[in-house]
Design a protein around this motif. Structure first.
Motif, short mmCIF file in Angstrom:
data_model
loop_
_atom_site.label_atom_id
_atom_site.label_comp_id
_atom_site.label_asym_id
_atom_site.label_seq_id
_atom_site.Cartn_x
_atom_site.Cartn_y
_atom_site.Cartn_z
N THR A 1 0.84 -1.20 0.00
CA THR A 1 0.00 0.00 0.00
C THR A 1 0.88 1.25 0.00
OG1 THR A 1 -1.76 -1.19 1.15
CG2 THR A 1 -1.83 1.22 1.23
N LYS A 2 1.91 1.24 0.84
CA LYS A 2 2.84 2.37 0.88
C LYS A 2 3.56 2.52 -0.47
CE LYS A 2 4.14 2.59 5.75
NZ LYS A 2 5.28 2.44 6.70
N LEU A 3 4.01 1.40 -1.01
CA LEU A 3 4.71 1.43 -2.28
C LEU A 3 3.81 1.95 -3.40
CD1 LEU A 3 7.39 0.78 -3.66
CD2 LEU A 3 6.54 -1.55 -4.04
N GLY A 4 2.53 1.64 -3.32
CA GLY A 4 1.57 2.11 -4.31
C GLY A 4 1.40 3.62 -4.31
N ARG A 5 1.81 4.27 -3.25
CA ARG A 5 1.70 5.73 -3.16
C ARG A 5 2.93 6.45 -3.69
NH1 ARG A 5 -0.66 4.63 2.44
NH2 ARG A 5 -2.88 4.50 1.97
N VAL A 6 3.96 5.68 -4.03
CA VAL A 6 5.16 6.28 -4.59
C VAL A 6 4.86 6.71 -6.02
CG1 VAL A 6 7.54 5.79 -5.32
CG2 VAL A 6 6.69 4.89 -3.15
N GLY A 7 5.25 7.90 -6.37
CA GLY A 7 4.99 8.40 -7.72
C GLY A 7 5.70 7.57 -8.79
N VAL A 8 4.97 7.23 -9.83
CA VAL A 8 5.53 6.45 -10.93
C VAL A 8 6.19 7.40 -11.92
CG1 VAL A 8 4.98 4.90 -12.83
CG2 VAL A 8 3.77 4.68 -10.67
N LYS A 9 7.43 7.09 -12.28
CA LYS A 9 8.15 7.89 -13.27
C LYS A 9 7.77 7.39 -14.65
CE LYS A 9 12.04 8.87 -10.26
NZ LYS A 9 13.49 8.82 -10.11
N THR A 10 7.48 8.33 -15.54
CA THR A 10 7.09 7.96 -16.89
C THR A 10 7.89 8.77 -17.91
OG1 THR A 10 5.33 9.62 -16.90
CG2 THR A 10 4.73 7.39 -16.18
N GLY A 11 7.78 8.36 -19.14
CA GLY A 11 8.46 9.08 -20.23
C GLY A 11 9.95 9.14 -20.03
N GLN A 12 10.54 10.32 -20.18
CA GLN A 12 11.98 10.51 -20.04
C GLN A 12 12.46 10.40 -18.59
OE1 GLN A 12 14.07 10.67 -22.58
NE2 GLN A 12 12.37 10.51 -24.00
N ASN A 13 11.53 10.45 -17.64
CA ASN A 13 11.90 10.40 -16.23
C ASN A 13 11.98 8.99 -15.66
OD1 ASN A 13 11.96 13.21 -16.00
ND2 ASN A 13 9.74 13.28 -15.80
N GLY A 14 11.56 8.00 -16.43
CA GLY A 14 11.52 6.64 -15.92
C GLY A 14 12.26 5.65 -16.81
N ASN A 15 12.39 4.44 -16.29
CA ASN A 15 13.06 3.38 -17.03
C ASN A 15 12.57 2.05 -16.51
OD1 ASN A 15 15.12 1.33 -17.68
ND2 ASN A 15 16.30 3.06 -18.45
#
Length: 137
Positions: free
Chosen positions: A114-128
């Protein structure tokens, strides 16, 4: 780490534990000998098949339960990062607690996810999203 009750690892991720751990101990002494021998059979030192995968939980593969923690108590942690949870005094009591109580493990896992689900997901150029967990794409 509780998610390691499910999943698999390739031989190259733990070969050093079963063949080249140290000069004094070729096999990691935290592994029980029968499990180390089984791993050596499945992952020969030379010419192992890179497609072979070994379950992170050898007892109840494919079932989400607390057996992973019981395996750690029995010297059956596939990865060194798993087994250290039982050998390190800072986490040993948690391993014992969750090995003894499926309900406590399940409740803690739900809380953590549940805590991990609240972490913002990085997308596009900000994620991998890694194709291989051990290396950046």
């Amino acid at each position: 780490m509780g998610a390691h009750t499910l999943g698999f690892s390739h031989c190259d991720q733990f070969l050093n534990r079963i063949y080249n751990f140290s000069k004094e101990n070729p096999v990691d002494p935290t592994l029980i000998p029968s499990y180390a021998a089984e791993l050596q059979q499945q992952c020969p030192k030379k010419n192992f098949d890179p497609n072979v995968v070994i379950p992170l939980d050898p007892s109840t593969t494919g079932i989400f339960d607390n057996m992973y923690y019981k395996n750690l108590q029995n010297g059956q942690g596939l990865l060194a990062s798993d087994q250290v949870l039982f050998t390190d005094t800072r986490s040993k009591q948690t391993v014992i607690s969750w090995a003894n109580s499926p309900k406590d493990f399940s409740n803690a896992f739900v809380k953590a996810m549940t805590k991990l689900g609240r972490v913002g997901v990085k997308t596009g150029q900000n994620g991998n999203i890694r194709r291989d967990c051990s290396a950046f794409n």
